[in-house]
Scaffold this motif. Structure first.
Motif, PDB file in Angstrom:
ATOM      1  N   VAL A  38       0.744  -1.190  -0.128  1.00 12.32           N
ATOM      2  CA  VAL A  38      -0.047   0.183   0.222  1.00 12.32           C
ATOM      3  C   VAL A  38       0.846   1.246  -0.044  1.00 12.32           C
ATOM      4  O   VAL A  38       1.880   1.308   0.763  1.00 12.32           O
ATOM      5  N   CYS A  39       0.492   2.379  -0.867  1.00  6.94           N
ATOM      6  CA  CYS A  39       1.203   3.531  -0.743  1.00  6.94           C
ATOM      7  C   CYS A  39       0.202   4.488  -0.143  1.00  6.94           C
ATOM      8  O   CYS A  39      -1.100   4.334   0.002  1.00  6.94           O
ATOM      9  N   PRO A  53      -4.779   6.419   1.155  1.00  5.13           N
ATOM     10  CA  PRO A  53      -3.826   5.112   1.076  1.00  5.13           C
ATOM     11  C   PRO A  53      -4.456   4.289  -0.241  1.00  5.13           C
ATOM     12  O   PRO A  53      -5.866   4.172  -0.410  1.00  5.13           O
ATOM     13  N   THR A  54      -3.650   3.731  -0.800  1.00  7.88           N
ATOM     14  CA  THR A  54      -4.004   2.766  -1.883  1.00  7.88           C
ATOM     15  C   THR A  54      -3.105   1.843  -2.450  1.00  7.88           C
ATOM     16  O   THR A  54      -1.834   2.058  -2.260  1.00  7.88           O
ATOM     17  N   VAL A  55      -3.568   0.977  -3.403  1.00  9.18           N
ATOM     18  CA  VAL A  55      -2.612   0.080  -3.841  1.00  9.18           C
ATOM     19  C   VAL A  55      -2.036   0.392  -5.144  1.00  9.18           C
ATOM     20  O   VAL A  55      -2.545   1.456  -5.511  1.00  9.18           O
ATOM     21  N   TYR A  56      -0.876   0.100  -5.541  1.00  8.93           N
ATOM     22  CA  TYR A  56      -0.206   0.372  -6.627  1.00  8.93           C
ATOM     23  C   TYR A  56       0.228  -0.562  -7.462  1.00  8.93           C
ATOM     24  O   TYR A  56       0.627  -1.974  -7.238  1.00  8.93           O
ATOM     25  N   GLY A  57       0.957  -0.328  -8.650  1.00  4.55           N
ATOM     26  CA  GLY A  57       1.841  -0.923  -9.387  1.00  4.55           C
ATOM     27  C   GLY A  57       2.789  -0.357  -9.998  1.00  4.55           C
ATOM     28  O   GLY A  57       2.935   1.116  -9.928  1.00  4.55           O
ATOM     29  N   VAL A  65      -1.401   4.403  -9.913  1.00  6.21           N
ATOM     30  CA  VAL A  65      -2.237   4.446  -9.055  1.00  6.21           C
ATOM     31  C   VAL A  65      -3.790   4.419  -9.759  1.00  6.21           C
ATOM     32  O   VAL A  65      -3.892   5.256 -10.610  1.00  6.21           O
ATOM     33  N   HIS A  66      -4.632   4.025  -9.025  1.00  2.73           N
ATOM     34  CA  HIS A  66      -6.170   4.178  -9.781  1.00  2.73           C
ATOM     35  C   HIS A  66      -7.245   4.369  -8.985  1.00  2.73           C
ATOM     36  O   HIS A  66      -6.841   4.168  -7.697  1.00  2.73           O
ATOM     37  N   THR A 152      -9.883   6.049 -13.055  1.00  2.00           N
ATOM     38  CA  THR A 152      -8.959   6.764 -13.481  1.00  2.00           C
ATOM     39  C   THR A 152      -7.688   6.079 -13.261  1.00  2.00           C
ATOM     40  O   THR A 152      -7.420   5.392 -12.155  1.00  2.00           O
ATOM     41  N   LEU A 153      -6.566   6.381 -14.089  1.00  2.03           N
ATOM     42  CA  LEU A 153      -5.409   5.693 -13.712  1.00  2.03           C
ATOM     43  C   LEU A 153      -4.323   6.828 -13.976  1.00  2.03           C
ATOM     44  O   LEU A 153      -4.306   7.587 -14.915  1.00  2.03           O
TER      45      LEU A 153
END
Length: 221
Positions: A38-39, A53-57, A65-66, A152-153
């Motif tokens: 999580v970032c 806070p959100t997951v990322y790639g 992030v999306h 949204t990405l």
């Protein structure tokens, strides 16, 4: 494209405190991002700070992030700061003042761009999904056109980033407090995935796929 193993230094990434813990090594940045889950996305919305806070790639060049197209925190073209922090343990010294944390952290600055190219958007979402759950992109249903339109990405360059890492024992072992006769050391912190818990609505004979089942007892990254 080949990237320098050393991250460029800027006013935002230059380490002014605890310089010995700082790193501009790109490999350290990538290792932290790969081990994280999580970032925290810091933005300004309507003149006020907001941290999400959100997951990322990621790929070699950028972080993805999306979220919903309605999310005010995902507006492009404004400066943001993204952080990823991994806590590896407590540092328990002889005095409270010398207590600390063993950690790995990354901070990324920049102005994100909204991904509009359909192929890149799909690839970014694939990387985000695979970072959280490797193997899931090929297993689950992929986004429909309607779902992609509602998503949204954002892509944020990894070029303006810095890293800090703290490891090891307390720093007061050779000072006056060593004479106190108190225990000092580190208390490591680890986390692991548990056993998969099926949706109660699943058929009872439908087992978790191998790419999920094999993660039990392992750590992310």
């Amino acid at each position: 494209m080949t990237y320098s193993p050393r991250l460029p230094e800027s006013d935002l990434t230059r380490h002014s405190r605890l310089r010995e813990q700082g790193s501009l090594d790109r490999a350290d940045l990538e290792a932290i991002l790969d081990a994280g889950f999580v970032c925290h996305l810091g933005v300004i919305v309507d003149g006020r700070p907001l941290v999400v806070p959100t997951v990322y790639g990621r790929d070699e060049r950028q972080l993805y992030v999306h979220g919903s197209v309605a999310s005010r925190s995902l507006a492009a073209d404004s400066p943001v700061c993204v952080t990823v922090t991994l806590v590896d343990g407590l540092v328990l010294a002889r005095s409270v003042f010398e207590h600390g944390v063993n950690y790995r952290s990354a901070m990324i600055h920049g102005v994100p761009r909204k991904v509009t190219d359909p192929a890149e958007k799909l690839e970014g979402l694939r990387r985000l999904t695979e970072h959280a759950a490797p193997g899931q992109w090929d297993y689950a249903r992929r986004p429909s056109r309607k779902e992609l339109a509602a998503t949204t990405l954002l892509a944020l360059s990894l070029e303006e980033a810095s890293v800090k890492i703290r490891t090891g024992a307390p720093d007061d072992g050779d000072g006056p407090d060593a004479e106190l006769g108190l225990w000092a050391g580190t208390l490591p912190l680890t986390s692991a995935w548990g056993a998969p818990e099926p949706d109660p609505l699943l058929a009872p004979d439908l087992a978790a796929p191998a790419h999920i089942a094999r993660r039990e007892g392992t750590r992310h990254g």
